[in-house]
Design a protein around this motif. Structure first.
Motif, mmCIF file in Angstrom:
data_model
loop_
_atom_site.group_PDB
_atom_site.id
_atom_site.type_symbol
_atom_site.label_atom_id
_atom_site.label_comp_id
_atom_site.label_asym_id
_atom_site.label_seq_id
_atom_site.Cartn_x
_atom_site.Cartn_y
_atom_site.Cartn_z
ATOM 1 N N LEU A 204 44.450 31.946 35.972
ATOM 2 C CA LEU A 204 44.402 33.225 35.259
ATOM 3 C C LEU A 204 44.345 34.358 36.274
ATOM 4 O O LEU A 204 43.314 34.981 36.504
ATOM 5 C CB LEU A 204 43.204 33.274 34.313
ATOM 6 N N GLY B 44 41.220 36.701 35.313
ATOM 7 C CA GLY B 44 40.163 36.330 34.390
ATOM 8 C C GLY B 44 38.788 36.601 34.967
ATOM 9 O O GLY B 44 37.857 36.972 34.249
ATOM 10 N N THR C 144 48.749 42.368 33.749
ATOM 11 C CA THR C 144 47.669 41.491 33.316
ATOM 12 C C THR C 144 46.541 41.582 34.343
ATOM 13 O O THR C 144 46.625 42.320 35.317
ATOM 14 C CB THR C 144 48.160 40.046 33.168
ATOM 15 N N THR D 276 38.963 31.456 37.790
ATOM 16 C CA THR D 276 39.920 30.564 37.157
ATOM 17 C C THR D 276 41.259 30.747 37.852
ATOM 18 O O THR D 276 41.925 31.774 37.662
ATOM 19 C CB THR D 276 40.053 30.893 35.651
ATOM 20 N N TYR E 54 50.885 32.357 33.629
ATOM 21 C CA TYR E 54 49.840 31.456 34.126
ATOM 22 C C TYR E 54 50.255 30.948 35.493
ATOM 23 O O TYR E 54 51.385 30.475 35.676
ATOM 24 C CB TYR E 54 49.616 30.283 33.171
ATOM 25 N N VAL F 184 44.297 39.266 29.826
ATOM 26 C CA VAL F 184 44.261 38.013 30.591
ATOM 27 C C VAL F 184 45.232 37.012 29.976
ATOM 28 O O VAL F 184 45.301 36.859 28.751
ATOM 29 C CB VAL F 184 42.846 37.420 30.616
ATOM 30 N N GLY F 185 45.974 36.306 30.829
ATOM 31 C CA GLY F 185 46.895 35.283 30.357
ATOM 32 C C GLY F 185 48.189 35.872 29.830
ATOM 33 O O GLY F 185 48.670 36.902 30.309
#
Length: 458
Positions: A256, A245, A242, A253, A452, A427-428
């Motif tokens: 993220l 963010g 991943t 963030t 997360y 993302v996430g």
């Protein structure tokens, strides 16, 4: 078409009883879902009882409680805006009026003696009520539905409804969090839309016993960071890692944060690996029709990757030597074309057929397009300036000769081949990663805490 029952005709006219205000978020565990709005408003809108019989007419108050003003036991009705700014309700297929509303907004609540009305609208079945607002010469249509029923309508569209229960529970918590946090469509007077712009929602038509169980067993649970609802973004698959963010959308963030994903490789993922080709002419057309300012494309290359291996910068070069640099999610979005039916599916890819940047690699990631102004430290500690041309470097395996190729105006060939893994913005939560973790025995809490960072679930 169902047979109409005996009709109790009731025509009621009323003026505005309560002002309709833009929603800020889910209120009283009730979600307002925009089904038709903006350019998709309807000239008229039909409803048909799928379970139950008849309708109540009125409005939804500030707490989203329905206030009835009249009733009919007609099972198929049509709402149409009138020339005075109100809304007329007729028996579908006739001019027979069953209700008249002089307000620009009308609430309709399906009735069922059994307590669980379900209503057909545009080929899908919905729980809850409906709110119609005169807009752009037509009717905006909003489904006013309980939060848990909304989530049940989302899950099987965003994740296979027969996947492992713990994966579905993770998806349910994400979907609920998204809805409770969303204010994207507040200006229209509802919380979320029903398309991929928010979360896909088509009522109860495709829910499964397993997906409903996932919602029931996580009822009311959301994801929070420092007590605040998070932006619970998710994607199909990350291709191996991943991403932060901040590197995809900007900002910072804290929950993220990207990480290497060891789970996706342990499950079967359709179309996990992809290859797409573009000619220089095709890339030129795609970019120019997307509003980018660039001439005839002759080269494209990955200019930067994150420490996790995801692409964070792509450079396009035209025949005048002008370069266009895109970053973040645009690294994949810039290639998207519905006309050509081509796209780069993720942020984890390589490009061949281009110059590779026409420069020198620095520390294995970023690159220099020119050696002018660069310096090198020799083994004796001597600092020397570099000029364009050919240079040598000593590696662990011996001496390697490096030569910079000019990026400006250089042709990468007749086509560019892009090869990658994954699908989405990276993302996430990875949905296929969630499936893999569930198959390995992890719980939905484990899944959410992996994808997360530093969050709480409850």
């Amino acid at each position: 078409m169902k047979k109409l029952l005996a009709t109790v005709m009731l025509v009621v006219t009323f003026f505005t009883l309560s002002a309709v205000t833009a929603s800020a978020a889910v209120t009283n565990n009730t979600v307002k879902v925009g089904l038709r709005y903006g350019s998709s408003v309807m000239e008229s809108a039909n409803l048909e009882n799928a379970q139950g019989s008849g309708y109540a007419f009125g409005y939804f108050d500030g707490n989203r409680q329905f206030v009835p003003m009249g009733y009919t036991d007609v099972t198929t009705i049509t709402m149409t805006p009138d020339v005075w700014g109100g809304i007329t309700v007729t028996v579908t297929g006739t001019s027979q009026v069953v209700y008249t509303c002089m307000d620009s907004t009308l609430g309709v609540m399906p009735q069922d003696p059994g307590g669980d009305p379900i209503t057909w609208f545009k080929g899908y079945r919905y729980r809850g009520g409906f709110e119609y607002t005169c807009s752009n010469g037509g009717l905006q249509v909003v489904n006013v539905v309980g939060l848990e029923d909304y989530v049940k309508g989302v899950i099987p569209h965003e994740m296979n409804g027969n996947w492992p229960l713990e994966a579905l529970k993770a998806q349910a918590v994400c979907a609920r969090t998204f809805a409770c946090r969303s204010t994207k469509h507040a200006s229209y007077g509802f919380d979320v839309c029903a398309t991929v712009d928010c979360q896909v929602y088509n009522g109860v038509s495709t829910s499964t016993p397993l997906s409903d169980q996932a919602v029931n067993e996580t009822a009311g649970q959301c994801i929070r960071y420092n007590g605040q609802l998070i932006e619970a973004v998710y994607h199909s698959s990350d291709g191996g890692a991943t991403e932060d963010g901040a590197k995809v959308w900007g900002g910072d963030t804290p929950y993220l944060k990207g990480k290497t994903d060891p789970y996706e490789a342990q499950t079967t993922i359709p179309n996990y690996n992809y290859t797409v080709t573009y000619t220089p002419t095709e890339l030129t057309w795609v970019l120019q029709n997307s509003g980018y300012s660039i001439g005839n494309v002759v080269d494209v290359y990955v200019a930067e990757r994150s420490t996790l291996g995801n692409v964070t910068k792509v450079v396009f070069v035209d025949d005048t030597g002008k370069s266009l640099t895109v970053t973040g999610q645009a690294c994949s979005n810039a290639f998207y074309s519905t006309t050509l039916n081509k796209n780069v599916a993720s942020l984890r890819f390589t490009i061949s057929g281009g110059s590779g940047g026409g420069g020198f690699s620095v520390n294995g990631s970023s690159s220099l397009q020119s050696l002018t102004g660069a310096s090198v430290i020799s083994g004796k500690g001597t600092l020397s300036s570099l000029q364009e041309g050919t240079h040598s470097a000593v590696t662990s395996s011996g001496t390697v000769t490096l030569s910079a190729s000019g990026a400006s105006g250089s042709s990468g060939g007749s086509q560019f081949v892009i090869t990658g893994t994954g699908n989405g913005h990276n993302v996430g939560m990875s949905q296929y990663g969630a499936k893999a973790m569930a198959e390995l025995g992890y719980t939905y809490v484990d899944i959410l805490n992996f994808y997360y960072t530093g969050v709480t679930i409850g």
